[in-house]
Structure formats: C-alpha cells, structure tokens
Design a protein around this motif. Structure first.
Motif, short mmCIF file in Angstrom:
data_model
loop_
_atom_site.label_atom_id
_atom_site.label_comp_id
_atom_site.label_asym_id
_atom_site.label_seq_id
_atom_site.Cartn_x
_atom_site.Cartn_y
_atom_site.Cartn_z
N VAL A 113 0.83 -1.03 -0.35
CA VAL A 113 -0.15 -0.32 0.05
C VAL A 113 1.42 1.17 0.18
CG1 VAL A 113 -1.34 1.45 1.52
CG2 VAL A 113 -2.11 -0.95 1.07
N PRO A 114 2.14 1.39 0.35
CA PRO A 114 2.90 2.55 0.88
C PRO A 114 3.65 2.69 -0.85
CG PRO A 114 3.28 1.53 2.90
CD PRO A 114 1.67 0.51 1.81
N TYR A 115 3.96 2.10 -1.05
CA TYR A 115 4.27 1.72 -2.67
C TYR A 115 3.34 1.68 -3.74
CZ TYR A 115 6.82 0.67 -6.84
OH TYR A 115 7.79 1.11 -7.65
N LEU A 116 1.85 1.70 -3.67
CA LEU A 116 0.98 2.27 -4.15
C LEU A 116 0.63 3.78 -4.34
CD1 LEU A 116 -1.31 -0.53 -4.69
CD2 LEU A 116 0.47 -0.36 -6.16
N LEU A 117 0.49 4.40 -3.33
CA LEU A 117 0.54 5.68 -2.62
C LEU A 117 1.99 6.21 -2.96
CD1 LEU A 117 -1.13 5.28 1.20
CD2 LEU A 117 -2.22 5.84 -1.03
N ARG A 118 2.76 5.91 -3.15
CA ARG A 118 4.05 7.37 -3.32
C ARG A 118 4.17 6.70 -4.51
NH1 ARG A 118 8.09 3.13 -1.63
NH2 ARG A 118 7.66 3.79 0.52
N TYR A 119 3.87 5.78 -5.52
CA TYR A 119 3.66 6.03 -7.02
C TYR A 119 2.46 5.84 -7.46
CZ TYR A 119 8.42 5.62 -6.10
OH TYR A 119 9.47 5.63 -5.36
N PRO A 120 1.28 7.03 -7.24
CA PRO A 120 0.26 7.14 -7.71
C PRO A 120 -0.51 6.95 -9.47
CG PRO A 120 0.36 9.23 -6.97
CD PRO A 120 1.70 8.21 -6.83
N GLY A 121 0.48 7.56 -10.39
CA GLY A 121 0.24 6.95 -11.36
C GLY A 121 1.07 5.89 -12.22
N ARG A 122 1.12 5.29 -11.44
CA ARG A 122 2.37 4.08 -11.66
C ARG A 122 0.91 2.26 -12.28
NH1 ARG A 122 7.83 2.70 -9.38
NH2 ARG A 122 8.56 4.60 -10.99
N ARG A 123 1.45 2.24 -12.93
CA ARG A 123 0.44 0.69 -13.18
C ARG A 123 1.25 -0.57 -12.26
NH1 ARG A 123 -1.88 -0.37 -19.39
NH2 ARG A 123 -2.97 1.85 -19.57
N VAL A 124 0.47 -0.97 -11.83
CA VAL A 124 1.33 -2.36 -10.49
C VAL A 124 0.30 -3.07 -10.99
CG1 VAL A 124 1.42 -3.25 -8.52
CG2 VAL A 124 1.73 -0.25 -9.16
N TYR A 125 1.00 -4.28 -11.12
CA TYR A 125 0.72 -5.87 -11.32
C TYR A 125 1.45 -6.45 -9.92
CZ TYR A 125 -0.89 -3.64 -15.69
OH TYR A 125 -0.59 -2.80 -16.75
N TYR A 126 0.60 -7.72 -10.19
CA TYR A 126 1.21 -9.19 -9.43
C TYR A 126 1.34 -9.99 -10.29
CZ TYR A 126 2.42 -12.86 -6.98
OH TYR A 126 2.82 -14.49 -6.53
N LEU A 127 2.48 -10.24 -10.79
CA LEU A 127 2.87 -12.47 -11.65
C LEU A 127 3.30 -13.08 -11.58
CD1 LEU A 127 2.77 -12.44 -14.40
CD2 LEU A 127 5.23 -11.77 -14.29
#
Length: 494
Positions: A113-127
C-alpha cells in the motif's frame, strides 16, 4: 496447533556477504521441507539475491526461535507499453504445522500500500507462476479480478502481456501452444492425503487451477496476473478485515451456542438455508429440506477440537454454520495439534460427505480453527429420507456421481479440454444401478463404467480385476461386473 511467535522483515541487501549466505542456508532448509526440485543456487537467485529493485523477506519464527517460514516480496520496475509499471512477485514457504494464518497477507498490505501511494500514476501488477491449488485459491479469495479464472478469461491483449512478462522472467513454456503454463520446477511436497484432498476438492478455484495446470505436481506453474488497481486493492483489504471480523464474531456466536440453550438459537430456517446452499442438497425441494433440517443435530465445538480423524468411520456429514475448520494431514510421530494444515474451510462449507455417502473411512483429520457451530447430518437420517423419496435419492446420487466422475476425468487428455458443464452432462445421462453383494451386471463395449460405491470384480475376456470405488473404465470390449458387498455403478453411453 503450533503458532508463529514472531515475524521480522529482512532486507537482503543490508546483510553483509557472510550473513547473507547464512540467511540463504536457513531459508533453504525450510524451503526443502516444503518443495523439491530447486537447487540452493536457484533458490538464492529467486528469493534472496533477486535482481528486483526492491526485495523484502518476512521471516517467521516459532517460540524456540527457529525459522518456520518465509515470504519474499519483490518489486520489479519496468516499462510496459511505454508506461512506467511495477511488477510484484513473491515466493513463500511455510512448514505445514504453522499454516493457516493471514500473516503474509498483512505483510503484503504493509509494504504494498505505501508503494502504491508513493507512485499513484504507476501501473502495478502482481505476476505469479503458481505451483499449487492452495496458492491459487488464496488469490481467488482476496482479489475480485484475476487472470486466468472461470469468471475472467484473459482477453488476447492480456494474454500477450502475461506471455511477455513470463518470458522476461525466463519461464519456459510447458507446451508451445499454451503461454500460461510454465516450467517452474518448484514441486510441492504433498502427502498422499493432500494429493487426494485437492483431487476431490469441490472449491471452484481449486478445480479451475487443476484443470488449467494439470502438471502442477511435476512443478509446472500457472501464470497468474492481478492488476493492483483501486478495485482489486479494496477487495483485498475488505476481504482481509471482513474475514478477521467474521472469525471473531462467529467464534463468539459459536461460544453462545455451547450454552445449555445454545441449540435452540440456530433457527430451523437458517439450517434449511445452509443446506440449500450446498451442491449436494441444492436440488432438494423446500419440504425435503425442512425434513432434512429437522433431522439435523447442532454441534457446538471450541477452537482446537477434533471433529474426526483420518481413518475414522464416516457416519455423518457436516455443514459449517459458524466458525472455521482446518483440514489436516496426520504426520507420523506428531503430537496432538501438530498435524499439517492442508486447507481451511469456512462458514457455509460442507465436509465429510464423501466418506458418509461412500461408506469409506475418513481420508483426513478435521479440527476446529475457532469456536465453531456445525450442522450434522447422519447417514441413517439422510438415507431414511431418501428411501421415502426416490426422486430425491436419484438427485443426490446424480450429484455425487457428477463429482466423482469429474474427479476421475478432468486431468485426462480426452476430457481436460472440455468445459466442466459438458463433462457433467455426460455423466448426468448415465444409468445408475445399485448392486447387492454377489449381484452381476453386464456392460456393453464402448460404454464408460463408473464404479461409484463399493468394491467390484471386473471381468473381461481373459482378465479379472478387483476394483474399489471410485474407478472409471472406458470399455473397449464387453465386461461383467460383480459386486463384492453392496456397490453402485453408473453405465454411461458414449
């Protein structure tokens, strides 16, 4: 059951070389208790010395300070389709006796969650390249949209992304025509009880995984992609906290049912609702469900109580009204509470029906994970209702045959490419026949024969074999079947 006493996050890059090698040795020792097929060097490369931009490893210890599990989380920062993206990957291993908590989910949320908040415009996936149905079931529970799944077949563009990512991580295809199964070589060290449990598990996610990745027992992985967007993230967080709240609430409620008046607190209408929601009784009419509910016993158990053990007679089935239950595999020499956790069943789940209907002994041990309220249906009560209602008997045995038939065929080359509904339609058209001890039945060439219950002697030209249910024959020539004790067969036209 043994508990994790302490968990601590380790950042491998902050360890000096000697400490890192000791750390690898300690984790690899645990890994080898859980998996086969991976060398120490490969393990170190994937888990501890990953080339990811960020790696954290959550290390679990018992009360003696021994490492009993790990969860490694990596973030790879890349460009996908010209856009900055982050790919989360993970590896985990936990000694069987310590499984069953949500420790790794909390860890993932704490760092993700902190990573997502730090980079709000970044696409994030779990592979993931998942090598066991239990892992896939966890993802299916915590995320609303995962690819691939029954509800969400991946569109061609998503398959292309999954293929590209899997290739970039060096995962080779199992077959050239399927981009979603890859050679991972992490072979889970399942016991025979665990293998049997997952083969006959009725969870839709488990069935989907085994159909999509039939070679998981050889270390093949199913490429699994999750978009970590607000929708999926909210679903994960809400599921996590709802599960924690529900367990506490249902545990407290189940404790109330242990009071002298507790059995009166579960209303008949709720018993009917719980029974109706199961696959086995879902086709029963309202009157029959009410009759079945009146014959049910309400059983209230505290946490840690054994419901039955592997090898016990299977005289009852159970539906969980409140609480949760662990499915356990007995470990040789283990003391009470030290068995290996295979799975966790929750409110609404049914268990024990296979042994009750088939007359077999229990294949696994079931123990309450929290204070639990069970609806218990005895074989005598159920069969009494079935004798009075032949139509219900036909429905129930058809439901049971469908499950056993699917267990037999879903991994076979001829059948695994068929939709489950199409497979079940084949057995649904079959002719059921109960056989008394010594009774003989003829099976024509070209038919399928499903031995549903009991033990039979199968005779063909020049051969005679004794077979115990469940078993399936694709008859190339006519055969004769003689029951050794009471049995039930299904003849299926091709």
């Amino acid at each position: 059951m043994p508990k994790i006493a302490k968990s601590a996050i380790v950042v491998p890059t902050k360890l000096d070389p000697a400490a890192r090698q000791e750390f690898i040795d300690a984790l690899y020792k645990v890994h080898c208790e859980v998996f086969d097929g991976v060398s120490r060097d490969s393990f170190a490369k994937y888990v501890v010395e990953s080339p990811a931009e960020h790696t954290w490893i959550n290390v679990h210890r018992n009360h003696a300070g021994e490492i009993v599990g790990y969860f490694a989380l990596h973030i790879f920062e890349r460009e996908l389709a010209g856009k900055a993206s982050a790919i989360f990957r993970a590896e985990a291993g936990m000694l069987r006796a310590y499984r069953g908590g949500n420790t790794n989910t909390r860890f993932g949320l704490k760092l993700g969650v902190p990573y997502l908040l730090r980079y709000p415009g970044r696409r994030v996936y779990y592979l993931g390249s998942l090598v066991h149905p239990s892992s896939y079931c966890l993802f299916a529970k915590h995320f609303d949209v995962i690819w691939p799944s029954t509800r969400h077949p991946p569109p061609p563009a998503v398959v292309d992304v999954m293929d590209e990512l899997a290739n970039s991580f060096g995962l080779e295809r199992v077959t050239s025509d399927n981009p979603l199964t890859r050679q991972v070589h992490w072979i889970t060290r399942d016991s025979e009880v665990e293998r049997y449990y997952w083969r006959q598990c009725d969870k839709p996610a488990a069935r989907f995984f085994i159909e999509a990745n039939p070679g998981y027992g050889k270390g093949d992985g199913l490429v699994t992609l999750v978009r970590i967007d607000p929708h999926n993230l909210w679903h994960m967080i809400s599921t996590f906290f709802a599960e924690r709240y529900a367990r506490r609430r249902e545990g407290l409620t189940a404790m109330l049912y242990r009071l002298p008046i507790g059995g009166q607190l579960l209303r008949p209408a709720e018993v009917v609702r719980r029974l109706e929601a199961t696959a086995l009784f879902g086709s029963f009419d309202a009157s029959s469900l009410a009759t079945l509910a009146r014959s049910a016993q309400i059983v209230a158990l505290p946490a840690g109580r054994t419901v039955f053990r592997a090898g016990d007679p299977g005289d009852e089935l159970y539906v969980i009204a409140r609480g949760a239950v662990y499915v356990l595999a007995d470990r040789e020499g283990a003391g009470e509470g030290e068995d290996a956790i295979i799975d966790e069943l929750a409110s609404g789940d049914m268990f024990g029906e296979i042994a009750m209907l088939s007359g077999e002994r229990r294949s696994a041990t079931l123990r309450t994970a929290t204070a639990t309220l069970l609806i218990q249906i005895s074989r005598a009560a159920l069969f009494s209702i079935l004798e009075a209602h032949p139509k219900l008997s036909e429905i129930l045995w058809k439901n049971f045959a469908a499950r056993r038939f699917d267990d037999c065929v879903r991994g076979l080359p001829t059948w695994k490419t068929m939709e489950r509904a199409a497979r079940l339609a084949v057995v649904d058209a079959g002719q059921h026949r109960p056989l008394a001890a010594g009774e003989r039945a003829e099976v024509s060439a070209g038919e399928l024969l499903l031995v549903l219950l009991g033990t039979v002697q199968v005779e063909q030209v020049g051969t005679s074999t004794v077979v115990r249910a469940p078993a399936l024959f694709d008859t190339k020539q006519a055969m004769a079947v003689t029951a050794i004790g009471a049995a039930r067969i299904v003849r299926i036209a091709r």
